[in-house]
Design a protein around this motif. Structure first.
Motif, PDB file in Angstrom:
ATOM      1  N   ALA A 110       0.922  -1.079  -0.158  1.00 52.45           N
ATOM      2  CA  ALA A 110      -0.253   0.114   0.193  1.00 52.45           C
ATOM      3  C   ALA A 110       1.025   1.229   0.086  1.00 52.45           C
ATOM      4  CB  ALA A 110      -0.885  -0.124   1.244  1.00 52.45           C
ATOM      5  N   LEU A 111       0.519   2.122  -0.933  1.00 53.02           N
ATOM      6  CA  LEU A 111       1.431   3.411  -1.131  1.00 53.02           C
ATOM      7  C   LEU A 111       0.551   4.683  -0.555  1.00 53.02           C
ATOM      8  CD1 LEU A 111       2.698   3.108  -4.770  1.00 53.02           C
ATOM      9  CD2 LEU A 111       4.004   2.576  -2.470  1.00 53.02           C
ATOM     10  N   PRO A 112       0.946   5.618  -0.034  1.00 54.27           N
ATOM     11  CA  PRO A 112       0.310   6.885   0.511  1.00 54.27           C
ATOM     12  C   PRO A 112      -0.486   7.071  -0.405  1.00 54.27           C
ATOM     13  CG  PRO A 112       2.617   7.243   0.656  1.00 54.27           C
ATOM     14  CD  PRO A 112       2.492   5.980  -0.190  1.00 54.27           C
ATOM     15  N   ASP A 113      -1.913   7.571   0.005  1.00 55.25           N
ATOM     16  CA  ASP A 113      -3.045   7.971  -0.677  1.00 55.25           C
ATOM     17  C   ASP A 113      -2.796   9.190  -1.532  1.00 55.25           C
ATOM     18  OD1 ASP A 113      -4.403   6.004   0.360  1.00 55.25           O
ATOM     19  OD2 ASP A 113      -5.589   7.269   1.602  1.00 55.25           O
ATOM     20  N   MET A 114      -3.559   9.199  -2.788  1.00 52.44           N
ATOM     21  CA  MET A 114      -3.455  10.552  -3.417  1.00 52.44           C
ATOM     22  C   MET A 114      -4.264  11.523  -2.611  1.00 52.44           C
ATOM     23  SD  MET A 114      -4.547   9.074  -7.552  1.00 52.44           S
ATOM     24  CE  MET A 114      -5.830   8.105  -6.710  1.00 52.44           C
ATOM     25  N   SER A 115      -3.994  12.804  -3.013  1.00 53.19           N
ATOM     26  CA  SER A 115      -4.750  13.971  -2.428  1.00 53.19           C
ATOM     27  C   SER A 115      -6.373  13.819  -2.507  1.00 53.19           C
ATOM     28  CB  SER A 115      -4.432  15.313  -2.874  1.00 53.19           C
ATOM     29  OG  SER A 115      -4.775  15.559  -4.312  1.00 53.19           O
TER      30      SER A 115
END
Length: 358
Positions: free
Chosen positions: A201-206
């Protein structure tokens, strides 16, 4: 054991890197030495250095009922629901072929599945079951060296559809946005390491981005367009970038696209250039400005797929609903269009595609 009897090893390797990707499975079965050779990373490096790789397009394409097409002149699918296959186009020769179906998918690919190429692997992710229309988080991988399928680890987080899907061409497939089973647009992002068969899991988009487009260049994932849950099909002009080295998102580019449109044809043209089809025109992004390159031929005005390659643009589309899909190449130097031959069996709707260099 010698690779080729009576030939020096370097000459034998020079011969092997010139074989067509279609012959990989046969070559690998000749001997253990040949199989070991073509499976090695060095084989791919030599093949690339010697400019012997082949660039192909793999498309998620609907099958055509040839008899019905002859009677009506329209493309009618082979069943009540569309049946999709993996078609392969070699733009350099214009040859079409079909990949063997995955053993677990004998009745066709999941509708709206996404595909991406990583090395000699083609990764098929998600989509809807063609019978139940239930969304899936499945992963299937086709290997061009062995011409075999294997099952990958399921995409985590539950089923999602209409997500951006793009590869770095070496190790990783990125999945961004889309929507869940409740039609809620997503801003979550995942990375799939093909060799490790592992998801991260990568950081969420804005913001949420349904039906967005992913473009990967120079270690940066750019996610273009899409729309949030409340907008429901009203596309945004925005884009944002994720740096894979720092694992951070940059600021949102609020007016990245010239107009609010579906970004499915937005593609990397190299040399810091992007292309997109919009309202019957091919546009190019130079600096911060979108400029018109050329009008799209009427025969493929409804463009379903575009990619940039070796000084040319490859476009696939149709003149309207139910019409056969055709392929055209636009030479960026001469500004000339060339129509590629499209056999009847490969004139179905192209739902998604990706390019591979193998």
């Amino acid at each position: 054991m010698e690779l080729i009897s009576a030939l020096p090893e370097d000459v034998a390797r020079d011969c092997l890197i010139r074989i067509s990707y279609q012959h990989f499975p046969v070559v690998s079965s000749v001997s253990k030495a040949w199989n070991t050779e073509i499976q090695s990373p060095e084989f791919r490096r030599r093949r690339t250095t010697a400019n012997q790789t082949q660039k192909i397009l793999v498309a998620v394409q609907s099958r055509v009922d040839s008899d019905e097409k002859r009677r009506t002149g329209l493309l009618v699918k082979a069943a009540t629901n569309p049946v999709y296959q993996l078609s392969v186009l070699e733009p350099k020769t214009g040859n079409w072929s079909e990949l063997p179906p995955a053993p677990e998918l004998p009745n066709g690919l999941p509708m709206f599945c996404r595909i991406a190429g990583v090395g000699y692997d083609l990764v098929v992710i998600g989509g809807w079951d063609p019978d139940s229309w239930k969304a899936s988080n499945s992963v299937f991988i086709y290997n061009f060296l062995s011409a075999t399928w294997r099952r990958g680890a399921d995409m985590p987080g539950g089923p999602r559809t209409f997500f951006a899907c793009v590869s770095d061409n070496h190790h990783t497939v990125y999945v961004a946005g889309g929507h869940d089973d409740e039609k809620n647009a997503l801003k979550s992002v995942l990375a799939y390491d093909v060799s490790r068969d592992a998801w991260t899991a990568l950081p969420d988009m804005s913001r949420e981005r349904d039906e967005c487009k992913g473009i990967f260049r120079g270690g940066v994932l750019r996610v273009v367009g899409g729309y949030c849950t409340e907008m429901q099909g009203r596309f945004e002009r925005t884009a944002e970038e994720f740096d894979s080295a720092t694992c951070k998102w940059g600021p949102v580019e609020e007016e990245f696209l010239d107009v609010a449109t579906c970004p499915r044809t937005c593609v990397d043209g190299g040399d810091d250039e992007l292309y997109i089809c919009c309202d019957g025109d091919v546009l190019i992004l130079k600096g911060d400005t979108w400029q018109t390159v050329v009008k799209v031929p009427e025969e493929i005005r409804n463009v379903s797929y575009m990619e940039a390659r070796e000084g040319a643009l490859l476009l696939i589309g149709s003149g309207g609903f139910g019409q056969p899909h055709m392929s055209f190449l636009f030479d960026l130097k001469s500004s000339n269009w060339a129509k590629l031959a499209s056999p009847e069996n490969y004139s179905g709707h192209v739902q998604f595609g990706c390019s591979l260099e193998i």
